[in-house]
Write a protein that holds these residues in place. Structure first.
Motif, mmCIF file in Angstrom:
data_model
loop_
_atom_site.group_PDB
_atom_site.id
_atom_site.type_symbol
_atom_site.label_atom_id
_atom_site.label_comp_id
_atom_site.label_asym_id
_atom_site.label_seq_id
_atom_site.Cartn_x
_atom_site.Cartn_y
_atom_site.Cartn_z
ATOM 1 N N ALA B 258 48.397 46.800 50.847
ATOM 2 C CA ALA B 258 47.522 46.977 49.694
ATOM 3 C C ALA B 258 46.236 47.649 50.129
ATOM 4 O O ALA B 258 45.649 47.276 51.139
ATOM 5 C CB ALA B 258 47.195 45.621 49.065
ATOM 6 N N GLY B 259 45.807 48.633 49.362
ATOM 7 C CA GLY B 259 44.533 49.278 49.622
ATOM 8 C C GLY B 259 43.383 48.359 49.249
ATOM 9 O O GLY B 259 43.583 47.260 48.729
ATOM 10 N N TRP B 260 42.190 48.832 49.512
ATOM 11 C CA TRP B 260 40.978 48.027 49.334
ATOM 12 C C TRP B 260 40.828 47.491 47.919
ATOM 13 O O TRP B 260 40.281 46.411 47.714
ATOM 14 C CB TRP B 260 39.759 48.875 49.730
ATOM 15 C CG TRP B 260 38.495 48.111 49.808
ATOM 16 C CD1 TRP B 260 37.468 48.106 48.899
ATOM 17 C CD2 TRP B 260 38.085 47.227 50.862
ATOM 18 N NE1 TRP B 260 36.457 47.281 49.321
ATOM 19 C CE2 TRP B 260 36.801 46.733 50.532
ATOM 20 C CE3 TRP B 260 38.675 46.810 52.059
ATOM 21 C CZ2 TRP B 260 36.107 45.843 51.335
ATOM 22 C CZ3 TRP B 260 37.980 45.914 52.861
ATOM 23 C CH2 TRP B 260 36.716 45.441 52.501
ATOM 24 N N ARG B 261 41.283 48.266 46.915
ATOM 25 C CA ARG B 261 41.115 47.842 45.515
ATOM 26 C C ARG B 261 42.444 47.658 44.805
ATOM 27 O O ARG B 261 42.512 47.754 43.585
ATOM 28 C CB ARG B 261 40.287 48.891 44.761
ATOM 29 C CG ARG B 261 38.888 49.029 45.287
ATOM 30 C CD ARG B 261 38.058 49.961 44.446
ATOM 31 N NE ARG B 261 36.730 50.124 45.048
ATOM 32 C CZ ARG B 261 35.778 49.204 44.998
ATOM 33 N NH1 ARG B 261 35.980 48.076 44.366
ATOM 34 N NH2 ARG B 261 34.612 49.408 45.589
ATOM 35 N N SER B 262 43.481 47.401 45.563
ATOM 36 C CA SER B 262 44.808 47.257 44.954
ATOM 37 C C SER B 262 44.850 46.092 43.972
ATOM 38 O O SER B 262 44.208 45.051 44.180
ATOM 39 C CB SER B 262 45.847 47.028 46.050
ATOM 40 O OG SER B 262 47.041 46.531 45.503
ATOM 41 N N GLY B 263 45.613 46.264 42.896
ATOM 42 C CA GLY B 263 45.791 45.187 41.930
ATOM 43 C C GLY B 263 46.432 43.953 42.542
ATOM 44 O O GLY B 263 46.272 42.840 42.041
ATOM 45 N N SER B 264 47.149 44.143 43.655
ATOM 46 C CA SER B 264 47.812 42.992 44.255
ATOM 47 C C SER B 264 46.791 42.007 44.840
ATOM 48 O O SER B 264 47.096 40.828 45.025
ATOM 49 C CB SER B 264 48.814 43.433 45.323
ATOM 50 O OG SER B 264 48.183 44.232 46.282
ATOM 51 N N LEU B 265 45.567 42.483 45.111
ATOM 52 C CA LEU B 265 44.528 41.551 45.570
ATOM 53 C C LEU B 265 44.170 40.587 44.439
ATOM 54 O O LEU B 265 43.762 39.451 44.670
ATOM 55 C CB LEU B 265 43.279 42.300 46.029
ATOM 56 C CG LEU B 265 43.465 43.318 47.150
ATOM 57 C CD1 LEU B 265 42.116 43.694 47.738
ATOM 58 C CD2 LEU B 265 44.375 42.773 48.239
ATOM 59 N N ASN B 266 44.332 41.077 43.213
ATOM 60 C CA ASN B 266 44.101 40.241 42.049
ATOM 61 C C ASN B 266 45.151 39.112 42.001
ATOM 62 O O ASN B 266 44.823 37.942 41.768
ATOM 63 C CB ASN B 266 44.168 41.179 40.830
ATOM 64 C CG ASN B 266 44.180 40.458 39.506
ATOM 65 O OD1 ASN B 266 45.227 40.412 38.863
ATOM 66 N ND2 ASN B 266 43.060 39.900 39.091
ATOM 67 N N THR B 267 46.399 39.459 42.292
ATOM 68 C CA THR B 267 47.440 38.435 42.392
ATOM 69 C C THR B 267 47.061 37.417 43.467
ATOM 70 O O THR B 267 47.182 36.205 43.276
ATOM 71 C CB THR B 267 48.793 39.089 42.750
ATOM 72 O OG1 THR B 267 49.008 40.200 41.898
ATOM 73 C CG2 THR B 267 49.936 38.093 42.613
ATOM 74 N N ALA B 268 46.591 37.935 44.600
ATOM 75 C CA ALA B 268 46.191 37.065 45.707
ATOM 76 C C ALA B 268 45.062 36.129 45.273
ATOM 77 O O ALA B 268 45.067 34.937 45.593
ATOM 78 C CB ALA B 268 45.751 37.915 46.902
#
Lengths: 388, 388
Positions: B258-268
């Protein structure tokens, strides 16, 4: 006893220490005794350290080289190994002078006080080629890793060293091929200060292929140091002890690239044991060359370092609530005491025996394992004896 | 108010829920109200959630669609936005039937109780295509990451999904290009169970290029779900809320790349907020595509995940001791029956003989090989007999 007069001792020190030392009888005795101890002992000799802490370095030397008196089995065993090396002392001074090395001892203005956290295991003296002030600068960071580095590891090391050096961080490493070499080179490339800690004497380049690199470091503003005297070849033990010196010379340690069993994990273990911040640079999980770094992230609570900024943050966390080395040491000792060399024991069993929480015991076991002091088996943990 | 009689409500639900629900007046009211709420609200509408928690879902719906009574500014604002959507309810039922979707509501036996941890922000209903039991299996792991994945990220995702699926872990993801797609595919390749949670209705494949993949998941043993009704297009908000659903459907979440602003960080972030274990796979620090994972390691205390073993650790136990699901065993038996101990056969040949898709056959062969039941040769696969 040593049949060397005070005048002769002063003559031996000439050129190795500042002129005012040579003119001061007490300072001569102090410096000479420390230098002698560094010849008589292997690095990390805790019996010598305890004796010096108790009696002072000059009296301890007399006791070490004498006989009788109030003695103990540990002292007798020490005397045997120390006295076997008396002949090497004079040679060490000669070689140091020929190599243009300098002598630093505890209490000297150039002595790096960080290493005193090693307690009785601290070096007796440091032999150095280069700029002695490099040892005591603020913000020293160890940048270490595997000899068998990949292009990725070398690239990242070079970038980190360059950017850290530009910010005035001193880079400490071990002068080896691979990551260490790149750490020194990246630092030199921007005129930064770098410290190379060797496992053998500073008069011999190890590895030989790094003779030029070590020479450039010694030209300053960096320094090449060893706690063993000139003429000493590196050995496995001295490499491991050199790793503790790298950790102790640095405010924080970052492992850039390391395989599962890399010696740089040993440096990381020493940094942890000293309560100094520890970082690891991740890499592809498909690369065995980064497996040791991932192990540090998973098992040793290392901080994930991806940039010079991240590495600087490790230096910034200095003084936050880090455990004092003494506490840690005591707890480690309690766990070691609870372990047996023969009967494997579970962490819960050890927790009961040591009176330390099981979670804490697990953490301490992990550190002790890294240091090679304990061994994990399918049936539990054992203490590693010197003979095993 | 809704001018839909109880009989009409039962008719709407027919085919979407189990037959015994349709015959029970209370169950009809309960299911219909939940379905209606999923049409009236955007995902995560906490005012609706609080109203339902307070009054029960049926009375809350009447209050929402009525006027006056004991009211508050939040309820008045809610009424305005909910009542604007009353017309969409009938359409949602029609579309769901045409898409072959099913309706699951809180209290249904198929309802995944993990999502109740979202409290007032929990989904009102789930619309699903595929095997509803997939939602409630033990040991569900979210494997998520960026759409703009690298070859490294896709490779690692495929490996993780394959190995986790073999251990009976259900893989939850978002059906997107990149990491999500690889997570589903790796799982399908070994006949594993996978859950795709969409931001729009399950009647529309999003992204369109994954229509086939989503169709294969819905054929089972996996399931494609959404909390928004059929006909709903995905929006930015719905993607973010879908991410909370992925986290809530899973016992643990691993971000692979995931990049720095990936939506998957939101999942995390949602996984963390729910107190569920969070892992991140490191990558080269020189790769912007892994910067988000490193951020999770640094700032969110994610565990460093380098293998399926590490991912299983997040779930609490290693998958080894887990019995293979029965349906798996049946397929394994069919492949074993199709094999010969003497004549080597290709996966395609075996697929024909066993009546199982070639991809699935390959996965089953891999598992059987792991168990030592089959042997791979240069010329094809053979059954291992007890004498061989």
């Amino acid at each position: 006893m040593l049949s060397v007069s005070p005048q002769e001792r002063a003559a031996r020190l000439e050129g190795l220490v500042s002129p005012d030392v040579v003119e001061d009888t007490d300072a001569v005795a102090h410096h000479y005794a420390h230098a002698a101890w560094s010849c008589l002992t292997e690095p990390g000799d805790g019996v010598a350290g305890a004796l010096i802490a108790e009696m002072g370095v000059v009296d301890a030397l007399e006791t070490a080289l004498g006989s009788g008196g109030r003695t103990t089995p540990a002292l007798e065993a020490g005397r045997k190994r120390w006295q076997a090396r008396v002949e090497t002392i004079e040679d060490a001074f000669d070689r140091a002078k020929r190599a243009g090395a300098r002598l630093i001892v505890p209490g000297s203005p150039e002595w790096p006080q960080r290493v005193d956290d090693l307690g009785v295991h601290a070096p007796r003296a440091l032999w150095a080629r280069g700029d002695l002030e490099a040892l005591s600068r603020d913000r020293a960071l160890a940048l270490v890793g595997a000899r068998a580095a990949t292009g990725y590891g070398e690239h990242v090391t070079g970038e980190l060293a360059t950017h850290l050096a530009r910010r005035g961080v001193t880079i400490v490493s071990g002068g080896a091929y691979g990551i260490d070499g790149m750490a020194h080179r990246g630092c030199l490339a921007t005129g930064g200060t770098t410290v190379a800690a060797l496992a053998g004497g500073v008069d011999r380049a190890y590895p030989a292929g790094h003779a030029d690199l070590l020479g450039r470091i010694a030209q300053g503003p960096g320094v090449v140091i060893a706690e063993v005297p000139c003429g000493t070849p590196p050995t496995k033990w001295r490499f491991l002890q050199r790793n503790r010196l790298i950790a102790a010379l640095s405010d924080a340690t970052v492992v850039v690239e390391a395989g599962w069993r890399s010696g740089s994990l040993n440096t990381a273990g020493h940094a942890s044991a000293l309560g100094r911040p520890l970082g690891a640079v991740p890499g592809p999980v498909t690369s065995a060359a980064s497996a040791g770094c991932h192990r540090l992230l998973r098992e040793y609570d290392a901080r994930c370092v991806t940039s010079a900024d991240d590495a600087c943050e490790l230096l910034g966390t200095l003084g936050d609530e880090r455990p004092t080395p003494t506490d840690r040491t005591d707890d480690r000792t309690r766990v070691l005491d609870a372990l047996s060399a023969r009967s494997p024991r579970s962490p819960d069993d050890l927790a009961r025996r040591a009176g330390i929480a099981p979670d804490e015991v697990r953490g301490l076991l992990a550190m002790l394992e890294l240091d090679g002091r304990v061994r994990r088996g399918s049936d539990g943990w054992r203490r590693v004896t010197s003979s095993s």
